[in-house]
Design an enzyme around this catalytic site. Structure first.
Site, PDB file in Angstrom:
ATOM      1  N   LYS A  69      26.997  35.635 -21.486  1.00 19.11           N
ATOM      2  CA  LYS A  69      28.020  36.047 -20.520  1.00 19.11           C
ATOM      3  C   LYS A  69      29.415  35.522 -20.875  1.00 19.11           C
ATOM      4  O   LYS A  69      30.416  36.171 -20.579  1.00 19.11           O
ATOM      5  CB  LYS A  69      27.627  35.621 -19.102  1.00 19.11           C
ATOM      6  CG  LYS A  69      26.436  36.413 -18.573  1.00 19.11           C
ATOM      7  CD  LYS A  69      26.116  36.062 -17.136  1.00 19.11           C
ATOM      8  CE  LYS A  69      24.811  36.740 -16.729  1.00 19.11           C
ATOM      9  NZ  LYS A  69      24.440  36.465 -15.337  1.00 19.11           N
ATOM     10  N   ASP A 105      27.676  39.709 -10.452  1.00 16.60           N
ATOM     11  CA  ASP A 105      26.664  38.796  -9.904  1.00 16.60           C
ATOM     12  C   ASP A 105      27.034  38.340  -8.489  1.00 16.60           C
ATOM     13  O   ASP A 105      26.184  38.320  -7.595  1.00 16.60           O
ATOM     14  CB  ASP A 105      26.515  37.558 -10.796  1.00 16.60           C
ATOM     15  CG  ASP A 105      25.784  37.874 -12.085  1.00 16.60           C
ATOM     16  OD1 ASP A 105      24.979  38.824 -12.099  1.00 16.60           O
ATOM     17  OD2 ASP A 105      26.026  37.174 -13.082  1.00 16.60           O
TER      18      ASP A 105
END
Ligand code: ATR
Length: 280
Positions: A69, A105
Protein backbone atom coordinates in the site's frame (compact mmCIF):
# COMPACT_ATOMS: atom_id res chain seq x y z
CA UNK A 1 -15.95 -8.39 -33.15
CA UNK A 2 -16.02 -8.76 -29.37
CA UNK A 3 -13.66 -6.57 -27.40
CA UNK A 4 -11.84 -7.78 -24.32
CA UNK A 5 -13.58 -6.83 -21.05
CA UNK A 6 -11.93 -4.07 -19.01
CA UNK A 7 -9.16 -5.51 -16.85
CA UNK A 8 -8.75 -5.06 -13.09
CA UNK A 9 -6.72 -6.90 -10.47
CA UNK A 10 -5.60 -6.99 -6.86
CA UNK A 11 -1.87 -7.15 -6.17
CA UNK A 12 -0.41 -8.40 -2.90
CA UNK A 13 1.75 -11.02 -1.24
CA UNK A 14 0.31 -13.41 -0.21
CA UNK A 15 -2.73 -13.13 -2.47
CA UNK A 16 -4.09 -16.64 -3.05
CA UNK A 17 -6.62 -16.26 -0.20
CA UNK A 18 -8.00 -12.96 -1.55
CA UNK A 19 -11.79 -12.68 -1.76
CA UNK A 20 -11.59 -9.59 -3.99
CA UNK A 21 -11.94 -11.44 -7.36
CA UNK A 22 -15.16 -13.05 -6.12
CA UNK A 23 -16.49 -9.76 -4.70
CA UNK A 24 -15.87 -7.84 -7.93
CA UNK A 25 -17.30 -10.65 -10.07
CA UNK A 26 -20.48 -10.48 -7.97
CA UNK A 27 -20.57 -6.66 -8.26
CA UNK A 28 -20.09 -6.88 -12.05
CA UNK A 29 -22.84 -9.46 -12.48
CA UNK A 30 -25.20 -7.46 -10.30
CA UNK A 31 -24.65 -4.15 -12.14
CA UNK A 32 -24.26 -5.58 -15.65
CA UNK A 33 -20.70 -4.27 -15.99
CA UNK A 34 -18.39 -6.15 -18.35
CA UNK A 35 -15.04 -6.58 -16.66
CA UNK A 36 -12.47 -9.12 -15.53
CA UNK A 37 -10.75 -9.02 -12.14
CA UNK A 38 -7.96 -11.32 -11.03
CA UNK A 39 -5.46 -11.72 -8.20
CA UNK A 40 -1.77 -11.18 -8.99
CA UNK A 41 1.05 -12.30 -6.70
CA UNK A 42 3.85 -9.73 -6.67
CA UNK A 43 7.30 -10.35 -5.24
CA UNK A 44 8.64 -7.96 -2.58
CA UNK A 45 10.17 -4.90 -4.26
CA UNK A 46 8.37 -5.66 -7.53
CA UNK A 47 5.24 -3.55 -7.17
CA UNK A 48 6.04 -0.62 -9.49
CA UNK A 49 7.21 -2.89 -12.31
CA UNK A 50 4.15 -5.13 -11.99
CA UNK A 51 1.71 -2.21 -11.80
CA UNK A 52 3.28 -0.50 -14.84
CA UNK A 53 3.14 -3.73 -16.84
CA UNK A 54 -0.53 -4.17 -15.93
CA UNK A 55 -1.35 -0.61 -16.99
CA UNK A 56 0.68 -0.88 -20.22
CA UNK A 57 -1.27 -4.00 -21.13
CA UNK A 58 -4.46 -1.92 -20.97
CA UNK A 59 -5.44 -2.47 -17.30
CA UNK A 60 -7.97 0.03 -15.98
CA UNK A 61 -7.34 -0.18 -12.26
CA UNK A 62 -5.79 -2.04 -9.35
CA UNK A 63 -6.53 -2.85 -5.76
CA UNK A 64 -3.44 -3.05 -3.61
CA UNK A 65 -3.06 -5.00 -0.41
CA UNK A 66 -0.36 -5.99 2.10
CA UNK A 67 2.54 -5.26 1.80
CA UNK A 68 2.31 -2.81 -1.13
CA UNK A 69 0.00 0.00 0.00
CA UNK A 70 2.89 2.39 0.58
CA UNK A 71 4.48 1.45 -2.76
CA UNK A 72 1.16 2.25 -4.42
CA UNK A 73 1.11 5.60 -2.63
CA UNK A 74 4.49 6.41 -4.19
CA UNK A 75 3.41 5.03 -7.58
CA UNK A 76 0.32 7.27 -7.94
CA UNK A 77 0.66 10.57 -9.83
CA UNK A 78 -2.27 12.14 -8.04
CA UNK A 79 -3.60 11.31 -4.55
CA UNK A 80 -7.00 11.85 -2.97
CA UNK A 81 -6.90 13.87 0.25
CA UNK A 82 -7.67 10.78 2.34
CA UNK A 83 -4.94 8.70 0.65
CA UNK A 84 -2.42 11.52 1.02
CA UNK A 85 -3.13 11.66 4.75
CA UNK A 86 -3.13 7.89 5.25
CA UNK A 87 0.24 7.50 3.51
CA UNK A 88 -1.22 4.39 1.90
CA UNK A 89 -3.15 3.61 -1.29
CA UNK A 90 -5.41 0.59 -1.80
CA UNK A 91 -7.02 1.64 -5.10
CA UNK A 92 -5.34 2.84 -8.29
CA UNK A 93 -7.30 4.26 -11.22
CA UNK A 94 -5.47 4.29 -14.54
CA UNK A 95 -6.55 7.30 -16.55
CA UNK A 96 -5.17 8.72 -19.81
CA UNK A 97 -3.69 11.66 -17.89
CA UNK A 98 -2.01 9.58 -15.20
CA UNK A 99 -2.49 7.29 -12.22
CA UNK A 100 -4.90 8.34 -9.47
CA UNK A 101 -4.44 6.83 -6.01
CA UNK A 102 -7.14 6.55 -3.35
CA UNK A 103 -7.70 4.77 -0.06
CA UNK A 104 -11.13 3.22 0.44
CA UNK A 105 -10.34 1.31 3.66
CA UNK A 106 -11.53 4.11 5.97
CA UNK A 107 -14.84 4.73 4.21
CA UNK A 108 -15.32 0.94 4.00
CA UNK A 109 -15.01 0.59 7.77
CA UNK A 110 -17.29 3.56 8.38
CA UNK A 111 -20.01 2.23 6.13
CA UNK A 112 -19.88 -1.24 7.64
CA UNK A 113 -20.00 0.08 11.20
CA UNK A 114 -22.53 2.87 10.78
CA UNK A 115 -24.76 1.74 7.89
CA UNK A 116 -24.66 -2.06 8.01
CA UNK A 117 -24.56 -2.29 11.81
CA UNK A 118 -26.16 1.02 12.81
CA UNK A 119 -23.38 2.08 15.20
CA UNK A 120 -23.33 5.74 16.30
CA UNK A 121 -19.77 6.98 16.74
CA UNK A 122 -20.49 10.49 18.01
CA UNK A 123 -19.62 10.88 21.68
CA UNK A 124 -17.96 7.45 21.96
CA UNK A 125 -14.63 6.58 23.52
CA UNK A 126 -12.71 4.64 20.88
CA UNK A 127 -9.58 2.55 21.34
CA UNK A 128 -7.55 1.69 18.25
CA UNK A 129 -5.16 -1.26 18.63
CA UNK A 130 -2.10 -0.94 16.39
CA UNK A 131 -0.22 1.83 14.63
CA UNK A 132 0.71 0.22 11.31
CA UNK A 133 -0.70 0.59 7.81
CA UNK A 134 -4.17 -0.67 8.70
CA UNK A 135 -4.51 1.88 11.51
CA UNK A 136 -3.36 4.77 9.31
CA UNK A 137 -6.05 4.01 6.72
CA UNK A 138 -8.94 4.47 9.14
CA UNK A 139 -7.85 7.35 11.39
CA UNK A 140 -9.09 10.23 9.28
CA UNK A 141 -12.71 9.10 8.90
CA UNK A 142 -12.86 8.13 12.59
CA UNK A 143 -11.69 11.59 13.62
CA UNK A 144 -14.41 13.21 11.48
CA UNK A 145 -17.08 11.70 13.76
CA UNK A 146 -16.99 13.92 16.88
CA UNK A 147 -15.75 11.10 19.10
CA UNK A 148 -15.39 11.77 22.82
CA UNK A 149 -11.84 10.47 22.48
CA UNK A 150 -9.61 8.33 20.32
CA UNK A 151 -6.67 6.51 21.84
CA UNK A 152 -4.11 4.65 19.73
CA UNK A 153 -2.37 1.91 21.70
CA UNK A 154 0.61 0.08 20.31
CA UNK A 155 3.24 -2.43 21.43
CA UNK A 156 5.91 -0.04 20.13
CA UNK A 157 4.74 3.08 21.95
CA UNK A 158 6.73 5.56 19.84
CA UNK A 159 4.71 4.55 16.74
CA UNK A 160 1.40 5.24 18.54
CA UNK A 161 2.69 8.67 19.65
CA UNK A 162 3.93 9.54 16.14
CA UNK A 163 0.65 8.53 14.55
CA UNK A 164 -1.40 10.51 17.07
CA UNK A 165 0.73 13.57 16.36
CA UNK A 166 0.34 13.15 12.61
CA UNK A 167 -3.47 13.24 12.91
CA UNK A 168 -3.79 15.61 15.87
CA UNK A 169 -5.07 18.52 13.78
CA UNK A 170 -8.19 16.49 12.93
CA UNK A 171 -9.47 15.84 16.46
CA UNK A 172 -8.77 14.57 19.97
CA UNK A 173 -6.33 11.71 19.52
CA UNK A 174 -3.55 10.43 21.78
CA UNK A 175 -1.15 7.51 21.81
CA UNK A 176 0.03 5.16 24.57
CA UNK A 177 1.34 1.71 25.42
CA UNK A 178 -0.74 -1.22 26.74
CA UNK A 179 0.17 -0.80 30.45
CA UNK A 180 -1.32 2.72 30.35
CA UNK A 181 -4.77 1.30 29.62
CA UNK A 182 -5.14 0.14 33.23
CA UNK A 183 -8.32 1.53 34.76
CA UNK A 184 -9.61 3.01 31.47
CA UNK A 185 -12.75 2.01 29.57
CA UNK A 186 -13.76 2.34 25.93
CA UNK A 187 -17.07 2.00 24.10
CA UNK A 188 -15.54 0.68 20.88
CA UNK A 189 -12.28 -1.24 20.44
CA UNK A 190 -10.99 -1.62 16.89
CA UNK A 191 -8.25 -4.15 16.24
CA UNK A 192 -5.86 -2.92 13.53
CA UNK A 193 -2.92 -5.06 14.62
CA UNK A 194 -1.65 -8.13 12.80
CA UNK A 195 -1.43 -10.02 16.12
CA UNK A 196 -4.29 -12.27 15.00
CA UNK A 197 -1.97 -13.83 12.41
CA UNK A 198 -0.06 -15.27 15.37
CA UNK A 199 -3.39 -16.17 16.98
CA UNK A 200 -2.88 -13.75 19.85
CA UNK A 201 -4.76 -10.76 21.20
CA UNK A 202 -2.71 -7.76 22.35
CA UNK A 203 -2.36 -7.50 26.15
CA UNK A 204 -5.60 -5.70 27.06
CA UNK A 205 -6.82 -5.27 30.63
CA UNK A 206 -9.89 -7.43 31.31
CA UNK A 207 -12.09 -4.45 32.16
CA UNK A 208 -11.09 -2.19 29.23
CA UNK A 209 -14.36 -2.71 27.31
CA UNK A 210 -17.20 -0.60 28.74
CA UNK A 211 -20.59 -2.16 29.45
CA UNK A 212 -22.44 -2.57 26.13
CA UNK A 213 -19.18 -1.82 24.29
CA UNK A 214 -18.49 -3.09 20.78
CA UNK A 215 -15.42 -4.79 19.29
CA UNK A 216 -14.44 -4.65 15.62
CA UNK A 217 -11.61 -6.65 14.07
CA UNK A 218 -10.34 -5.33 10.73
CA UNK A 219 -9.40 -8.89 9.79
CA UNK A 220 -11.70 -11.84 9.17
CA UNK A 221 -11.56 -15.55 8.68
CA UNK A 222 -13.78 -18.53 8.06
CA UNK A 223 -13.85 -18.97 11.84
CA UNK A 224 -14.33 -16.12 14.35
CA UNK A 225 -10.98 -14.36 14.80
CA UNK A 226 -9.21 -14.43 18.16
CA UNK A 227 -10.13 -10.79 18.72
CA UNK A 228 -13.80 -11.39 17.86
CA UNK A 229 -13.73 -14.21 20.43
CA UNK A 230 -12.02 -11.94 22.95
CA UNK A 231 -14.86 -9.42 22.52
CA UNK A 232 -17.51 -12.08 23.09
CA UNK A 233 -15.69 -13.35 26.17
CA UNK A 234 -15.49 -9.82 27.57
CA UNK A 235 -19.17 -8.99 27.26
CA UNK A 236 -19.23 -7.06 23.98
CA UNK A 237 -22.72 -6.10 22.82
CA UNK A 238 -21.44 -6.85 19.29
CA UNK A 239 -18.10 -8.36 18.28
CA UNK A 240 -17.63 -8.01 14.52
CA UNK A 241 -15.03 -9.14 12.02
CA UNK A 242 -13.84 -7.18 8.98
CA UNK A 243 -15.64 -9.03 6.19
CA UNK A 244 -18.23 -6.27 5.86
CA UNK A 245 -15.46 -3.67 5.66
CA UNK A 246 -13.73 -5.71 2.95
CA UNK A 247 -16.86 -5.70 0.81
CA UNK A 248 -17.56 -2.02 1.49
CA UNK A 249 -14.03 -0.90 0.56
CA UNK A 250 -14.38 -2.97 -2.62
CA UNK A 251 -17.69 -1.22 -3.41
CA UNK A 252 -15.97 2.16 -3.04
CA UNK A 253 -13.25 1.03 -5.46
CA UNK A 254 -15.84 -0.33 -7.90
CA UNK A 255 -17.62 3.02 -7.81
CA UNK A 256 -14.35 4.88 -8.48
CA UNK A 257 -13.65 2.68 -11.51
CA UNK A 258 -17.14 2.20 -12.95
CA UNK A 259 -19.13 5.19 -11.67
CA UNK A 260 -21.81 2.92 -10.21
CA UNK A 261 -22.53 1.73 -6.66
CA UNK A 262 -23.09 -2.00 -6.27
CA UNK A 263 -25.36 -3.32 -3.54
CA UNK A 264 -23.17 -4.75 -0.81
CA UNK A 265 -25.69 -6.64 1.35
CA UNK A 266 -26.18 -9.61 -0.98
CA UNK A 267 -22.42 -9.87 -1.54
CA UNK A 268 -21.64 -9.93 2.18
CA UNK A 269 -24.33 -12.61 2.60
CA UNK A 270 -22.88 -14.65 -0.28
CA UNK A 271 -19.39 -14.50 1.24
CA UNK A 272 -20.72 -15.59 4.60
CA UNK A 273 -21.98 -18.60 2.69
CA UNK A 274 -25.47 -18.25 4.07
CA UNK A 275 -24.26 -19.53 7.45
CA UNK A 276 -24.46 -17.67 10.69
CA UNK A 277 -21.75 -15.05 10.42
CA UNK A 278 -18.21 -15.19 11.70
CA UNK A 279 -19.14 -12.11 13.68
CA UNK A 280 -21.91 -12.05 16.22
P1 ATR B 1 -0.51 -3.55 8.82
O1 ATR B 1 -0.25 -2.95 7.49
O2 ATR B 1 -1.33 -4.81 8.80
O3 ATR B 1 -1.02 -2.57 9.82
P2 ATR B 1 2.07 -3.34 10.01
O4 ATR B 1 2.26 -1.99 9.43
O5 ATR B 1 3.23 -4.28 10.01
O6 ATR B 1 0.91 -4.10 9.31
O7 ATR B 1 1.53 -3.16 11.50
C1 ATR B 1 1.21 -4.24 12.31
C2 ATR B 1 0.67 -3.71 13.64
O8 ATR B 1 0.31 -4.82 14.47
C3 ATR B 1 1.67 -2.89 14.44
O9 ATR B 1 0.97 -1.91 15.17
C4 ATR B 1 2.27 -3.95 15.36
O10 ATR B 1 2.85 -3.44 16.54
P3 ATR B 1 4.37 -2.90 16.52
O11 ATR B 1 4.34 -1.57 15.84
O12 ATR B 1 4.77 -2.83 17.94
O13 ATR B 1 5.16 -3.94 15.74
C5 ATR B 1 1.05 -4.75 15.70
N1 ATR B 1 1.34 -6.11 16.17
C6 ATR B 1 1.78 -7.15 15.43
N2 ATR B 1 1.90 -8.26 16.20
C7 ATR B 1 1.51 -7.91 17.45
C8 ATR B 1 1.39 -8.60 18.70
N3 ATR B 1 1.71 -9.90 18.80
N4 ATR B 1 0.94 -7.91 19.78
C9 ATR B 1 0.63 -6.60 19.68
N5 ATR B 1 0.71 -5.89 18.54
C10 ATR B 1 1.15 -6.53 17.44
Amino acid sequence: MTTRPDQYAVMGNPIAHSKSPRIHALFAAQTGQRLEYRAILVEPGGFAVAARAFRDAGGKGLNVTVPFKQDAWVFADLLSVRAERAGAVNTLIFEPGGVRGDNTDGPGLMRDLTVNHGYRLAGQRVLLLGAGGAARGILQPLLMERLAQLVIVNRTVSKALELALRFSDLGRVSGCGFPELAGRQFDLIINATSAGLENVVPPLPDDVLAADGWCYDLTYGSEPTVFVRWGREHGAARSLDGLGMLVEQAAEAFQLWRGIWPETGPVIAALRGGQSSAAS
